[in-house]
Design a protein around this motif. Structure first.
Motif, PDB file in Angstrom:
ATOM      1  N   ASP A  30      35.522  27.595 -11.777  1.00 54.12           N
ATOM      2  CA  ASP A  30      36.567  27.682 -12.691  1.00 54.12           C
ATOM      3  C   ASP A  30      35.617  28.412 -14.064  1.00 54.12           C
ATOM      4  O   ASP A  30      35.370  27.809 -15.000  1.00 54.12           O
ATOM      5  N   ILE A  32      35.079  30.386 -17.443  1.00 51.30           N
ATOM      6  CA  ILE A  32      36.007  30.844 -18.392  1.00 51.30           C
ATOM      7  C   ILE A  32      35.473  32.235 -19.194  1.00 51.30           C
ATOM      8  O   ILE A  32      36.161  32.728 -19.897  1.00 51.30           O
ATOM      9  N   ARG A  57      33.410  26.833 -17.009  1.00 50.65           N
ATOM     10  CA  ARG A  57      34.402  26.107 -18.038  1.00 50.65           C
ATOM     11  C   ARG A  57      34.022  24.520 -18.083  1.00 50.65           C
ATOM     12  O   ARG A  57      33.723  24.081 -17.065  1.00 50.65           O
ATOM     13  N   PHE A  91      37.639  36.823 -21.393  1.00 49.09           N
ATOM     14  CA  PHE A  91      37.457  35.603 -21.896  1.00 49.09           C
ATOM     15  C   PHE A  91      38.757  34.821 -21.330  1.00 49.09           C
ATOM     16  O   PHE A  91      39.832  35.333 -21.920  1.00 49.09           O
ATOM     17  N   ASP A  92      38.786  33.932 -20.494  1.00 48.70           N
ATOM     18  CA  ASP A  92      39.906  33.181 -20.467  1.00 48.70           C
ATOM     19  C   ASP A  92      41.062  33.910 -19.698  1.00 48.70           C
ATOM     20  O   ASP A  92      42.275  33.663 -20.099  1.00 48.70           O
ATOM     21  N   ARG A  94      41.527  37.231 -20.428  1.00 53.75           N
ATOM     22  CA  ARG A  94      41.664  38.203 -21.183  1.00 53.75           C
ATOM     23  C   ARG A  94      40.815  39.258 -21.368  1.00 53.75           C
ATOM     24  O   ARG A  94      39.746  38.751 -21.774  1.00 53.75           O
ATOM     25  N   THR A 199      37.881  27.262 -27.898  1.00 46.56           N
ATOM     26  CA  THR A 199      37.814  26.844 -26.613  1.00 46.56           C
ATOM     27  C   THR A 199      36.331  27.060 -25.923  1.00 46.56           C
ATOM     28  O   THR A 199      36.024  26.216 -25.206  1.00 46.56           O
ATOM     29  N   LEU A 200      35.820  28.153 -26.432  1.00 48.01           N
ATOM     30  CA  LEU A 200      34.645  28.419 -26.040  1.00 48.01           C
ATOM     31  C   LEU A 200      33.408  28.514 -27.417  1.00 48.01           C
ATOM     32  O   LEU A 200      33.739  29.356 -28.328  1.00 48.01           O
ATOM     33  N   THR A 231      33.740  24.385 -24.057  1.00 47.07           N
ATOM     34  CA  THR A 231      32.584  24.929 -23.392  1.00 47.07           C
ATOM     35  C   THR A 231      31.786  25.327 -24.152  1.00 47.07           C
ATOM     36  O   THR A 231      31.901  26.088 -25.371  1.00 47.07           O
TER      37      THR A 231
END
Length: 304
Positions: A30, A32, A57, A91-92, A94, A199-200, A231
């Motif tokens: 998974d 990220i 992630r 990223f994610d 995008r 998120t990261l 993350t």
């Protein structure tokens, strides 16, 4: 910096992060963050030439390598602080290509710097409040109408004070950021990153210049980021720290990814040993990377 300090909380190692063999550019279960064909040159020097890399992630990933390997340049490219000559990265899900740094931050990817970027002539609390995103009062028209932003401002201040308390900086809230020690500035920068609910979190040498008294605190805060569902991708030279807190390690040398895997496996990888020791075969080991080389030797001995 080399230290025997270990975090007070024991990290829970994440398993099953990758698909297939743990090798440079291996797929993650998974990811990220994904980068393909990212290249950056300065004149005739190729600083970054990453064919493919994925960051898992929910894990703590260490990006290591000898001085001049291209780690910080790679950080700058991924976060919009520099532009590559070629490549795509997302990223994610995008794309981040051509996205400026401030928009990258708004998307949930926050980074810190090896040399801290605290605004020295603002208070610690003001530095924190600047880290919050989506502030109504930033609009020129709305800023002159306090009833539109006062409640939000109070909520942001309360959040800032709560985070400062977690980082044991609440007593410094009214002090100028310039008055903080190097380690306290590192704490402030990490705390400010949390104001935007990232998120990261990407940390560029978070332990650099930090005295041993604050090293353990920083380690625990990095582990806490993971426990909160974030993350973490961090650059670090201290191999002991990497082994204690990293779930996954990515190794760069001469701008390329030369190895990946769990810390205990990477430390014994011939490509990693060559990256750290190969450049020193004909030079004095008292030079720049001596501490990193010796730490790597110690870890290899420990694992054997």
């Amino acid at each position: 910096m080399s230290s025997d300090v270990t975090p007070t909380s024991t990290p829970v190692k994440t398993t099953g992060l990758h698909v297939g063999d743990a090798e440079p550019g291996c797929r993650k279960v998974d990811p990220i963050l994904i980068a393909d064909g990212v290249k950056r040159t300065f004149g005739g020097l190729t600083a970054v030439d990453v064919a493919h890399v994925e960051v898992p992630r929910g894990a703590i990933t260490a990006l290591i390598g000898p001085n001049g390997a291209g780690k910080t340049t790679f950080f700058n490219l991924l976060t919009g602080f520099d532009k590559p000559d070629a490549g795509t990265w997302e990223f994610d899900g995008r794309s981040l290509a051509h996205v400026p740094a401030y928009r990258v931050a708004r998307m949930g990817l926050i980074r810190t710097f090896q040399l801290t970027k605290a605004l020295g002539l603002l208070s610690v609390l003001d530095n924190m409040m600047l880290g919050a995103k989506g502030q109504t009062g930033e609009n020129l028209f709305r800023s002159v109408l306090p009833f539109l932003w006062r409640k939000q401002d109070d909520e942001i201040e309360a959040k800032a004070l709560e985070i400062l308390a977690r980082f044991k900086l609440e007593a410094k809230k009214d002090d100028y950021a310039a008055s903080l020690s190097g380690g306290q500035r590192k704490l402030l920068e990490m705390a400010r990153a949390l104001m935007s609910d990232p998120t990261l979190v990407m940390l560029d040498e978070p332990m650099a210049g930090v005295n041993p008294a604050l090293t353990e605190s920083l380690l625990d805060h990095i582990l806490d980021l993971k426990s909160q569902g974030m993350t973490v991708l961090f650059v670090e030279h201290d191999m002991h720290m990497v082994r204690h807190i990293a779930d996954w390690v990515i190794v760069m040398a001469e701008g390329k990814i030369v190895a990946e895997g769990p810390p205990q496996n990477v430390m014994q990888d011939p490509a990693v040993i060559d990256a750290y020791l190969g450049a020193h075969h004909d030079t004095d080991l008292g030079a720049t990377d001596t501490g990193h080389v010796e730490a790597l030797k110690e870890l290899i001995d420990d694992e054997q």
